[in-house]
Scaffold this motif. Structure first.
Motif, mmCIF file in Angstrom:
data_model
loop_
_atom_site.group_PDB
_atom_site.id
_atom_site.type_symbol
_atom_site.label_atom_id
_atom_site.label_comp_id
_atom_site.label_asym_id
_atom_site.label_seq_id
_atom_site.Cartn_x
_atom_site.Cartn_y
_atom_site.Cartn_z
ATOM 1 N N SER A 105 0.810 -1.219 0.000
ATOM 2 C CA SER A 105 0.000 0.000 0.000
ATOM 3 C C SER A 105 0.847 1.274 0.000
ATOM 4 O O SER A 105 0.309 2.366 0.027
ATOM 5 N N THR A 106 2.167 1.132 -0.037
ATOM 6 C CA THR A 106 3.065 2.285 -0.029
ATOM 7 C C THR A 106 3.917 2.298 -1.287
ATOM 8 O O THR A 106 4.513 1.291 -1.648
ATOM 9 N N ASN A 107 3.957 3.455 -1.951
ATOM 10 C CA ASN A 107 4.811 3.636 -3.118
ATOM 11 C C ASN A 107 5.647 4.885 -2.918
ATOM 12 O O ASN A 107 5.139 5.913 -2.457
ATOM 13 N N ILE A 108 6.934 4.793 -3.264
ATOM 14 C CA ILE A 108 7.849 5.920 -3.123
ATOM 15 C C ILE A 108 8.460 6.210 -4.487
ATOM 16 O O ILE A 108 9.005 5.308 -5.124
ATOM 17 N N TYR A 109 8.351 7.479 -4.914
ATOM 18 C CA TYR A 109 8.888 7.901 -6.197
ATOM 19 C C TYR A 109 9.865 9.053 -5.994
ATOM 20 O O TYR A 109 9.575 9.988 -5.247
ATOM 21 N N VAL A 110 11.007 8.993 -6.658
ATOM 22 C CA VAL A 110 11.957 10.108 -6.670
ATOM 23 C C VAL A 110 11.625 10.951 -7.898
ATOM 24 O O VAL A 110 11.722 10.474 -9.019
ATOM 25 N N LEU A 111 11.201 12.209 -7.680
ATOM 26 C CA LEU A 111 10.753 13.070 -8.771
ATOM 27 C C LEU A 111 11.813 14.049 -9.255
ATOM 28 O O LEU A 111 11.742 14.546 -10.367
ATOM 29 N N SER A 112 12.757 14.351 -8.392
ATOM 30 C CA SER A 112 13.750 15.362 -8.733
ATOM 31 C C SER A 112 14.991 15.107 -7.896
ATOM 32 O O SER A 112 14.883 14.532 -6.809
ATOM 33 N N PRO A 113 16.154 15.475 -8.370
ATOM 34 C CA PRO A 113 16.418 16.249 -9.581
ATOM 35 C C PRO A 113 16.434 15.342 -10.812
ATOM 36 O O PRO A 113 16.754 14.169 -10.728
ATOM 37 N N SER A 114 16.103 15.929 -11.942
ATOM 38 C CA SER A 114 16.175 15.175 -13.196
ATOM 39 C C SER A 114 17.557 15.323 -13.823
ATOM 40 O O SER A 114 17.909 14.577 -14.728
ATOM 41 N N TYR A 115 18.322 16.302 -13.331
ATOM 42 C CA TYR A 115 19.710 16.496 -13.755
ATOM 43 C C TYR A 115 20.421 17.276 -12.646
ATOM 44 O O TYR A 115 19.784 17.928 -11.818
ATOM 45 N N ILE A 116 21.734 17.209 -12.609
ATOM 46 C CA ILE A 116 22.534 17.869 -11.576
ATOM 47 C C ILE A 116 23.005 19.234 -12.081
ATOM 48 O O ILE A 116 23.436 19.361 -13.219
ATOM 49 N N THR A 117 22.902 20.243 -11.194
ATOM 50 C CA THR A 117 23.315 21.600 -11.546
ATOM 51 C C THR A 117 24.366 22.090 -10.548
ATOM 52 O O THR A 117 24.704 21.385 -9.596
ATOM 53 N N ASP A 118 24.834 23.298 -10.736
ATOM 54 C CA ASP A 118 25.773 23.919 -9.792
ATOM 55 C C ASP A 118 25.066 24.456 -8.553
ATOM 56 O O ASP A 118 25.706 24.792 -7.572
ATOM 57 N N ASN A 119 23.738 24.537 -8.603
ATOM 58 C CA ASN A 119 22.944 25.036 -7.479
ATOM 59 C C ASN A 119 22.561 23.859 -6.575
ATOM 60 O O ASN A 119 21.754 23.016 -6.959
ATOM 61 N N ASN A 120 23.141 23.803 -5.387
ATOM 62 C CA ASN A 120 22.871 22.674 -4.482
ATOM 63 C C ASN A 120 21.398 22.515 -4.155
ATOM 64 O O ASN A 120 20.900 21.397 -4.016
ATOM 65 N N ASN A 121 20.676 23.615 -4.001
ATOM 66 C CA ASN A 121 19.250 23.518 -3.691
ATOM 67 C C ASN A 121 18.489 22.814 -4.812
ATOM 68 O O ASN A 121 17.582 22.018 -4.548
ATOM 69 N N SER A 122 18.849 23.085 -6.039
ATOM 70 C CA SER A 122 18.187 22.441 -7.179
ATOM 71 C C SER A 122 18.524 20.954 -7.274
ATOM 72 O O SER A 122 17.846 20.211 -7.980
ATOM 73 N N ASN A 123 19.565 20.525 -6.582
ATOM 74 C CA ASN A 123 19.951 19.113 -6.568
ATOM 75 C C ASN A 123 19.272 18.339 -5.439
ATOM 76 O O ASN A 123 19.530 17.157 -5.255
ATOM 77 N N SER A 124 18.434 18.997 -4.695
ATOM 78 C CA SER A 124 17.760 18.376 -3.564
ATOM 79 C C SER A 124 16.812 17.281 -4.042
ATOM 80 O O SER A 124 16.082 17.458 -5.029
ATOM 81 N N ILE A 125 16.792 16.183 -3.348
ATOM 82 C CA ILE A 125 15.913 15.065 -3.708
ATOM 83 C C ILE A 125 14.478 15.385 -3.296
ATOM 84 O O ILE A 125 14.223 15.837 -2.182
ATOM 85 N N VAL A 126 13.562 15.135 -4.218
ATOM 86 C CA VAL A 126 12.135 15.320 -3.961
ATOM 87 C C VAL A 126 11.475 13.944 -4.027
ATOM 88 O O VAL A 126 11.655 13.210 -4.998
ATOM 89 N N LEU A 127 10.718 13.616 -2.973
ATOM 90 C CA LEU A 127 10.037 12.328 -2.902
ATOM 91 C C LEU A 127 8.532 12.509 -2.903
ATOM 92 O O LEU A 127 7.998 13.389 -2.214
ATOM 93 N N ASN A 128 7.857 11.668 -3.654
ATOM 94 C CA ASN A 128 6.402 11.567 -3.609
ATOM 95 C C ASN A 128 6.100 10.197 -3.028
ATOM 96 O O ASN A 128 6.512 9.173 -3.580
ATOM 97 N N ILE A 129 5.434 10.191 -1.892
ATOM 98 C CA ILE A 129 5.093 8.938 -1.224
ATOM 99 C C ILE A 129 3.579 8.817 -1.196
ATOM 100 O O ILE A 129 2.886 9.714 -0.712
ATOM 101 N N SER A 130 3.087 7.731 -1.742
ATOM 102 C CA SER A 130 1.652 7.468 -1.631
ATOM 103 C C SER A 130 1.469 6.317 -0.658
ATOM 104 O O SER A 130 2.177 5.312 -0.728
#
Length: 188
Positions: free
Chosen positions: A3-28
């Motif tokens: 009943s639990t699914n975990i998806y990594v949505l971001s980053p789709s590419y790595i940049t020089d901006n550390n904040n933009s490289n932050s992992i984003v998770l969608n958990i259902s």
């Protein structure tokens, strides 16, 4: 757990901006949808809403401590979070959360929780509904809420099975005894 699914949505590419490289998770979890955005920025948000179906998010961990660099109105209108949690320090030097972020969250009718105002928080989900730790306390005191076990059994259970327990463990166990809870999200 099926009943639990975990998806990594971001980053789709790595940049020089550390904040933009932050992992984003969608958990259902059953019928609840959680989005943990780390320190992502608006460019990440646009990539995600253009790549994924993120409608009807129940729980949003607001990006980058509520900075104006994220939580764009476009993103929030797409995700329509019911609950928005901002993790930020009291009177922090960055001014987090920023007014524009709070205004955006209010415009989509998100219920806002902030660690600088609410302190440490726990959210409990049974896959259908979510409760905040203070709501659990109210349920325990509400005589109209049906009890799974009577008070004597509950006190006995807590006294003999939890010699030392944290507040989180206490409320999680009580909620389990009163009807079931399988997912806990905590913020300090």
């Amino acid at each position: 757990d099926d009943s639990t699914n975990i998806y990594v949505l971001s980053p789709s590419y790595i940049t020089d901006n550390n904040n933009s490289n932050s992992i984003v998770l969608n958990i259902s979890y059953k019928n609840n949808n959680f989005l943990f955005t780390g320190d992502c920025e608006e460019s990440n948000e646009m990539d995600m809403i253009n790549s994924y179906d993120l409608e009807d998010i129940d729980f949003l961990k607001v990006a980058h401590h509520g900075s104006y660099t994220a939580s764009s109105l476009t993103f929030l209108e797409e995700t329509t979070p019911d609950i928005a949690v901002i993790s930020c320090g009291y009177k922090n030097s960055y001014g987090h959360p920023h007014k524009s972020t709070l205004d955006n969250l209010e415009s989509v009718d998100a219920k806002i929780f902030r660690t600088d105002q609410n302190g440490s928080m726990q959210f409990y989900s049974d896959g259908e509904k979510m409760l905040f730790s203070s709501e659990i306390k109210q349920i325990l005191c509400d005589e109209s809420v049906p009890r799974v076990v009577n008070e004597e059994v509950l006190v006995h259970h807590l006294r003999y099975n939890f010699r030392e327990y944290s507040e989180e463990t206490f409320f999680k166990e009580i909620y389990n005894l009163r009807g079931g809870c399988n997912m806990v999200v905590s913020f300090d």
